[in-house]
Structure formats: structure tokens, C-alpha cells
Design an enzyme around this catalytic site. Structure first.
Site, PDB file in Angstrom:
ATOM      1  CE  LYS A   1      13.087 -11.740  -9.110  1.00 43.23           C
ATOM      2  NZ  LYS A   1      13.844 -12.102  -8.084  1.00 43.23           N
TER       3      LYS A   1
ATOM      4  CB  CYS B   1      -1.050   0.186   1.028  1.00 38.00           C
ATOM      5  SG  CYS B   1      -2.683  -1.307   1.173  1.00 38.00           S
TER       6      CYS B   1
ATOM      7  CG  ASN C   1       1.068   0.450   4.723  1.00 36.96           C
ATOM      8  OD1 ASN C   1       0.726  -1.011   4.321  1.00 36.96           O
ATOM      9  ND2 ASN C   1       2.222   0.836   3.770  1.00 36.96           N
ATOM     10  N   GLY C   2      -1.309  -1.168   6.721  1.00 41.73           N
ATOM     11  CA  GLY C   2      -0.938  -1.363   7.873  1.00 41.73           C
ATOM     12  C   GLY C   2      -2.644  -2.719   7.590  1.00 41.73           C
TER      13      GLY C   2
ATOM     14  CD1 TRP D   1      -0.713  -6.310  -3.234  1.00 41.33           C
ATOM     15  CD2 TRP D   1      -1.120  -7.021  -1.350  1.00 41.33           C
ATOM     16  NE1 TRP D   1       0.213  -8.102  -3.283  1.00 41.33           N
ATOM     17  CE2 TRP D   1      -0.502  -8.346  -1.748  1.00 41.33           C
ATOM     18  CE3 TRP D   1      -1.166  -6.945   0.360  1.00 41.33           C
ATOM     19  CZ2 TRP D   1      -0.119  -8.930  -0.867  1.00 41.33           C
ATOM     20  CZ3 TRP D   1      -1.186  -7.652   1.701  1.00 41.33           C
ATOM     21  CH2 TRP D   1      -0.691  -9.063  -0.028  1.00 41.33           C
TER      22      TRP D   1
ATOM     23  NE  ARG E   1       4.823   1.925   0.125  1.00 38.44           N
ATOM     24  CZ  ARG E   1       6.259   1.119   0.698  1.00 38.44           C
ATOM     25  NH1 ARG E   1       6.999   1.698   0.347  1.00 38.44           N
ATOM     26  NH2 ARG E   1       5.301   0.667   1.410  1.00 38.44           N
TER      27      ARG E   1
ATOM     28  CE  LYS F   1      11.593  -3.232  -4.992  1.00 36.87           C
ATOM     29  NZ  LYS F   1      12.062  -5.196  -5.300  1.00 36.87           N
TER      30      LYS F   1
ATOM     31  CG  HIS G   1      17.712 -37.910  -4.269  1.00 41.99           C
ATOM     32  ND1 HIS G   1      18.360 -39.439  -3.432  1.00 41.99           N
ATOM     33  CD2 HIS G   1      19.233 -37.237  -3.906  1.00 41.99           C
ATOM     34  CE1 HIS G   1      19.356 -39.872  -3.587  1.00 41.99           C
ATOM     35  NE2 HIS G   1      20.102 -38.342  -4.419  1.00 41.99           N
TER      36      HIS G   1
ATOM     37  CD  GLU H   1       9.359 -12.377  -8.220  1.00 44.55           C
ATOM     38  OE1 GLU H   1       8.154 -11.974  -6.825  1.00 44.55           O
ATOM     39  OE2 GLU H   1      10.843 -12.022  -8.001  1.00 44.55           O
TER      40      GLU H   1
ATOM     41  CD  GLU I   1      16.383 -14.451  -7.038  1.00 43.35           C
ATOM     42  OE1 GLU I   1      16.057 -14.745  -6.072  1.00 43.35           O
ATOM     43  OE2 GLU I   1      15.902 -13.429  -7.750  1.00 43.35           O
TER      44      GLU I   1
HETATM   45  C1  F6R Z   1      11.241 -11.085  -4.892  1.00 43.12           C
HETATM   46  C2  F6R Z   1      11.072  -9.902  -4.191  1.00 43.12           C
HETATM   47  C3  F6R Z   1      11.319 -10.312  -2.824  1.00 43.12           C
HETATM   48  C4  F6R Z   1      11.926  -9.464  -1.725  1.00 43.12           C
HETATM   49  C5  F6R Z   1      11.290 -10.264  -0.436  1.00 43.12           C
HETATM   50  C6  F6R Z   1      12.101  -9.482   0.320  1.00 43.12           C
HETATM   51  O1  F6R Z   1      11.797 -10.637  -6.755  1.00 43.12           O
HETATM   52  O2  F6R Z   1      11.747  -8.847  -4.655  1.00 43.12           O
HETATM   53  O3  F6R Z   1      10.413 -12.055  -3.054  1.00 43.12           O
HETATM   54  O4  F6R Z   1      13.043 -10.321  -1.716  1.00 43.12           O
HETATM   55  O5  F6R Z   1      10.082  -9.295  -0.837  1.00 43.12           O
HETATM   56  O6  F6R Z   1      12.080  -7.449   0.587  1.00 43.12           O
HETATM   57  P1  F6R Z   1      13.063  -6.602   1.462  1.00 43.12           P
HETATM   58  O7  F6R Z   1      14.938  -7.212   0.652  1.00 43.12           O
HETATM   59  O8  F6R Z   1      12.780  -5.317   0.817  1.00 43.12           O
HETATM   60  O9  F6R Z   1      13.195  -7.360   2.335  1.00 43.12           O
END
Ligand code: F6R
Length: 621
Positions: free
Chosen positions: A498, A2, A100-101, A74, A27, A616, A517, A501, A494
């Protein structure tokens, strides 16, 4: 999660707020809304969909008001509907709030408010909060002590309401009775004040006012802010006045703009050579034999006493923690453990006495990592942080740390922040290693290797067209495996994250030898494997693992540094990388992985920078 933007100044608030919301859209992007103080009340517009949709609607008849609040959502409580979008007005129309929260005890409070005749329009916890404040405010106004003092009355109501709620909040609030004031408060969700010239901003992060002011005040939990055009004040919930420190943002507006790129993720992938340069700047000793970090706030003598290191992070940052584990154990011979922040905070893990804790977080606001850090601190451990966002809560609350200096990362899928974290992890391996058994000459070799990383990444990036062609060929598949061994295992994880997501393809990462396995059952012509096979001790074993996949008719995209040595017919596609010191492997191999995911997502017409269900900076549990 948010985004909040509030504005008070001389300009039409609507365009300033919508501009800020566009920058904060990463966000949360399921709905957005705006409230402008106007006449006796508010002009409020809110709707599901993107900020762009709101923008078009708002600009049809723009309001000239110069004070307002806005929000990009969000969803947590309540579905994605116009009613649940913020801002929320109080039942009496006096207050407008963005939040937000999560208010955890909102159910109980809501029932009490309904009992007092309050009617609700949405299913959100936030509407409960604004109604609670409104009811308390109305009561305060009745008190003769507050006669003619609506500001005092509202502050009392705000404090009383915030004392009642459990959970987290970052809020911006307007009151119809006070057309020249903007109120804010935070606990657990970030909130900053942008200090302008004849105008002020309240936002959940600094990108909201990028280009308008470089001056920022980071609010702490339990603080309330009151902003006017020319001034602002900060107090605690218990009415203690705070003398705020005004910091300066070190990056400028271009860093937060797309420029010539189509997506932020693409831009950030291509910014990696610079991000690594920034991560290294000033961080090698003059004799070029070790790393140095200015902000650790801990004496080398104390660091030599460390018997164990614990790394905490979530998602991509957790993968960077695994990279750190491998590199520090290998080069410094210190035992390292890695935990998900969210598991650590509730697990009550027994930690050895001389354990040093590191939290890794790009945003510095991830609630699980923040709470894990607090828990480790409560237990008396020293916690250092590796964060990108300067002034973020994790950075402010830890005992010291290392800033990544990657610049703003706006694409929801982390790229440059991840490789910068991996590079800092390698530098930590060097730093701790040189304090222990690593020789001067090995240190020098490592420093000169690390310095080559930006150039190596640029070489990997020069293969973007080739990787795009591979992506087009494989974009139709619905399942992928990513295999890597040792240091390449977290890189495989990773790579899989990527891909899933941003393109919604099912993908899993495994250490290659684990295939036999169980996961090998997945191999078929319909399940491609991205296999990392770098030269070194286990190169031949990695080739054998690829053979096993080919024998079962699984398509293979290989990533190797073996050049002509790599058997020609072993893989369907081969991405060649330059050979380099192991300290650069994590960052180098990440690049083709990121490009592959990016181009596959583009080919599938996915919204790369705003993948579904994600946001994010995860500030809710
Ligand atoms: C994936 C991604 C998330 C963040 C996770 C932690 O591409 O960006 O998995 O890595 O939410 O975020 P931070 O690093 O901001 O604590």
C-alpha cells in the site's frame, strides 16, 4: 486496464461519454479521447493527460452528435503521446475504433498493410486493427453480394479481421457509413452492454453508465455486438445468434461517487465496516455455529473429500490468499498452497487429485488470474472464485464461488476489497473447520467473533486523526520496513505494498524473525519500521524483534493490542487496537496500515487514487 465507453441514444454523446470516462479513469489515465459521429465523418479529440483536460477541451465547442466512442488509456504499445491516444481512425477515415487489450501479431499485420499502401500515424497495435478492418470492409463493399448492405459487409470484415489477430481485445467501433449503429467485440478484455430506454451503452465496465441504466448484458469472449438506439444484438465470431441475458446492477450511482470524501481510497477505507457486514450477510447458519455459502455449487459431501486447497491471485489479492492459507490451515487443518496466478499458469505444477482451487480477484478481470483459472479448469480441477465484481469474467467462468459484495472499489489501491477477502477467508476456515474437527462450541465462538469485526474496524477508524499525525511526521522518509509474524506476515506485505504503490516510498514486508538473516542491515535512523506485535504465543518474540531495531536506532511505529502491557519506551509511536479473536486480526490490523499509507501519500501530495504507472483491473499480461 484502459476504459472504453460507447454511446448511442438521443442525448449529446460527448457529455455522456466524458461522464462515463471520468468514472472509468481508474482503468488508465495517461491519455484520453473521444470520437463523435458527425456529418459525413467523425469529430475526434484525443490528448495525453487526464479525462478532465479532455473534458475542458471538448466542452469548449461541444458536438451535438448522439453516437460516439471514447477511451481512457494505459499505454502498452507506443509511448504516451497524442497520436497514440485512442480513438484511432482508419486510413480512409471510414472507421473510428477504441481498443482495450494487446494485438500480439500486430507487427506482421502492420507490415502487410504498409505493403498495401496504408499509412500509419501512431505506434499502436490498435491502429493496425482498425486499418485491417477498414481494408477488409472496403473489399467486402466491392462484393456484389453486399451491395446496399454496409452492415453485413462490416460484420464480415470484422469477423475476418478478428480471426486474424492474436491477443486480446475489447473494442468499440463506429463506421461513417452507418450513423445509427455502434459495433463492439471482445476476447480477453471485458465489454458490457448497458441497456437503456431509447439509448444503449458499450463499456469496459458497468461504472461507465452508473446512474443511467441498471440493466446490463455481459459479453463473453468471441462475441460481437451491434447496438442501435432502441435495440442491440449479439452474435459469435462464427455467426451464431445469442439470446443475451439482461442482468440488473445491484448498486447505485452514489456508491460510485466520492460524496464528502476527498479520495476514493479514503472513502473505501471508511466503508470497511459496511463492506464486512455485506460479506457476512446471510452467511451464517441459523444455529450460529458455522458459515454457509450459497453459490459454491458443490455438495458438502464432496467438499469433505478435498485434501488440499490451492489459492491463486495477484498483488493484494495474493496477500489475501496468504491470509486464507493461514486461517484455513489453522482452523480446518486442510493443507493450503498459494501461488501467484501469473506463475501458476505457465508452471505446469503437479496438483494432487483432490485439490480444490480458489481464485481471488476483486475485479474478476485480472488476466493472469483468469488464465490461471482456465488452466486449472482445463486440467479438470474444480475452481471456485472469490470476486467482488458481479458478472465479471472470472465469476462467470468459474464453477462456483463467493461474491464479496464490497460495492464498487474505484481507488486503484485496494482496501475494502482486501479486508472483505480476508474476512471471507476466515469464514471459509470456519466452514471447512466445522466439516472436519471443529466443535460446535468453537464454531459458535468463531461466528460471534466474526460478527464483531465491523465494530472493531470502526474503533480502528476512530484513530484516523492520530494516524494522520504520525503520517505527517514520517512522510519524509524514503524507506520503510513492515514486520509481522504468522498471520501478520501477509498483513505486513500488504502494508508495504500500500505504501509503495501510492506514495512511491520504497517499502518491504518481512516476517519479523527473518530480519536477522539480512534485512536488519537496512535499519538506520533513516529507515522506519512498522512493527505488528499482537498478544499471543509470539508476542514476546515480536517485542524482542522490535528491541533489535531500536538497538540499531531505527524508528519504530508499533501496532499492538496489548494496551498498557506494551512497554512504554519500546516504540516511537504506538497505535493501540482492541483485543479480539485471531479471526479478526487480519482485517483489524490492515486498517491502521491503510490509513498510514493514505495520509503519508496525501502529505507527499501524491495522486492517491491514480498512482503513477498503475491502473486498476490488469487485463494485459
Ligand atoms: C494493489 C492492488 C493490486 C490488485 C491486483 C489484483 O492495491 O489493488 O495489487 O490487488 O492487481 O487485482 P484483482 O483483485 O482485481 O484481481
Amino acid at each position: 486496464m484502459c476504459g472504453i465507453v460507447g454511446y448511442i441514444g438521443k442525448q449529446a454523446a460527448a457529455s455522456v461519454l466524458l461522464d462515463g470516462l471520468r468514472r472509468l479513469e481508474y482503468r488508465g489515465y495517461d491519455s484520453a479521447g473521444i470520437s463523435i459521429r458527425n456529418g459525413e465523418g467523425f469529430q475526434t479529440l484525443k490528448r495525453t493527460g487526464r479525462v478532465q483536460d479532455l473534458y475542458q477541451e471538448a466542452m469548449r465547442a461541444p458536438d451535438a452528435g448522439t453516437i460516439g466512442i471514447s477511451h481512457t488509456r494505459w499505454a502498452t504499445h507506443g509511448g504516451v503521446t497524442n497520436q497514440n491516444a485512442h480513438p484511432h481512425l482508419s486510413h480512409d477515415g471510414r472507421l473510428s475504433l477504441v481498443h482495450n487489450g494487446v494485438i500480439e501479431n500486430y507487427g506482421l499485420i502492420k507490415r502487410e498493410l504498409i505493403g498495401k499502401g496504408v499509412e500509419f500515424e501512431s505506434e499502436t497495435d490498435s491502429e493496425t486493427l482498425v486499418n485491417l478492418i477498414a481494408l477488409l470492409y472496403a473489399a467486402e463493399l466491392q462484393d456484389p453480394v453486399n451491395e446496399g448492405k454496409p452492415r453485413e459487409a462490416l460484420m464480415k470484415a470484422l469477423r475476418a479481421a478478428l480471426a486474424q489477430v492474436e491477443g486480446t481485445y475489447g473494442i468499440a467501433l463506429l463506421c461513417a457509413d452507418m450513423p445509427d449503429l455502434l459495433f463492439g467485440a471482445r476476447k480477453g478484455s471485458p465489454l458490457v452492454i448497458g441497456v437503456g430506454n431509447g439509448e444503449n451503452f458499450l463499456a469496459s465496465d458497468v461504472t461507465a453508465f452508473a446512474g443511467r441504466t441498471q440493466n446490463v448484458v455481459y459479453l463473453d469472449d468471441g462475441q460481437l455486438a451491434v447496438l442501435s438506439q432502441e435495440d442491440f444484438s449479439v452474435t459469435t465470431l462464427d455467426e451464431v445468434a445469442i439470446s443475451p441475458v439482461v442482468d440488473t446492477i445491484s448498486w447505485d450511482i452514489e456508491d460510485a461517487e466520492l460524496g464528502s470524501y476527498t479520495h476514493f481510497m479514503q472513502k473505501e477505507i471508511f466503508e470497511q465496516p459496511m463492506a464486512l457486514e455485506n460479506a457476512m450477510r446471510g452467511r451464517f447458519s441459523q444455529d450460529g455455529s458455522t458459515a454457509q455459502f450459497g453459490g459454491l455449487n458443490i455438495e458438502p459431501r464432496e467438499l469433505r473429500q478435498v485434501d488440499r486447497i490451492l489459492f491463486l491471485g495477484c498483488g493484494t489479492a495474493w496477500h489475501a490468499c496468504l491470509v486464507a492459507e493461514y486461517l484455513i490451515e489453522k482452523f480446518a487443518r486442510i493443507p493450503v498452497e498459494v501461488e501467484y496466478s501469473s506463475e501458476f499458469r505457465y508452471r505446469n505444477a503437479p496438483l494432487e487429485k483432490n485439490t480444490l482451487v480458489f481464485t481471488l480477484s476483486q475485479s474478476g478481470e485480472t488476466i493472469d488470474t483468469l488464465e490461471a483459472q482456465r488452466e486449472a479448469q482445463r486440467k479438470g480441477y474444480r475452481v471456485l472464485g472469490i470476486t467482488n465484481v458481479v458478472g465479471s469474467t472470472i465469476a462467470r467462468e468459474n464453477d462456483g464461488g463467493i461474491y464479496q459484495h464490497s460495492g464498487p472499489e474505484i481507488g486503484v489501491a485496494s482496501t475494502k476489497a482486501f479486508t472483505a477477502q480476508c474476512h471471507i477467508a476466515a469464514m471459509l476456515g470456519l466452514y471447512f473447520g466445522r466439516m472436519r474437527d471443529m466443535s460446535y462450541s468453537d464454531g459458535c465462538t468463531m461466528v460471534s467473533a466474526l460478527r464483531k469485526a465491523p465494530g472493531l474496524i470502526a474503533q480502528a477508524l476512530s484513530q484516523a486523526e492520530k494516524i494522520e499525525a504520525i503520517a505527517k511526521k514520517y512522510a519524509r522518509f524514503e524507506d520503510f520496513l513492515f514486520l509481522g509474524r504468522q498471520l501478520m506476515f501477509p498483513i505486513a506485505l500488504e502494508g508495504a505494498l500500500k505504501l509503495k504503490e501510492i506514495s512511491y516510498i520504497h517499502a518491504e514486508g518481512y516476517p519479523a524473525a527473518e530480519m536477522k538473516h539480512g534485512p536488519i542491515a537496512l535499519i538506520s535512523p533513516e529507515c522506519p519500521t512498522v512493527a505488528i506485535a499482537l498478544k499471543g504465543e509470539i508476542y514476546k518474540k515480536s517485542l524482542a524483534n522490535i528491541q533489535e531495531i531500536k538497538a540499531r536506532r531505527g524508528p519504530v511505529i508499533a501496532i499492538t493490542d496489548a494496551g498498557k502491557e506494551f512497554p512504554q519506551d519500546l516504540a516511537d509511536e504506538v497505535i493501540h487496537l482492541p483485543e479480539t479473536h485471531e479471526v479478526n486480526h487480519a482485517v483489524l490490523v490492515s486498517v491502521p496500515m491503510q490509513l498510514l499509507s493514505y495520509y503519508i501519500a496525501v502529505e507527499r501530495a501524491c495522486d492517491v487514487d491514480k498512482p503513477r504507472n498503475l491502473a486498476k483491473s490488469v487485463t494485459v499480461e
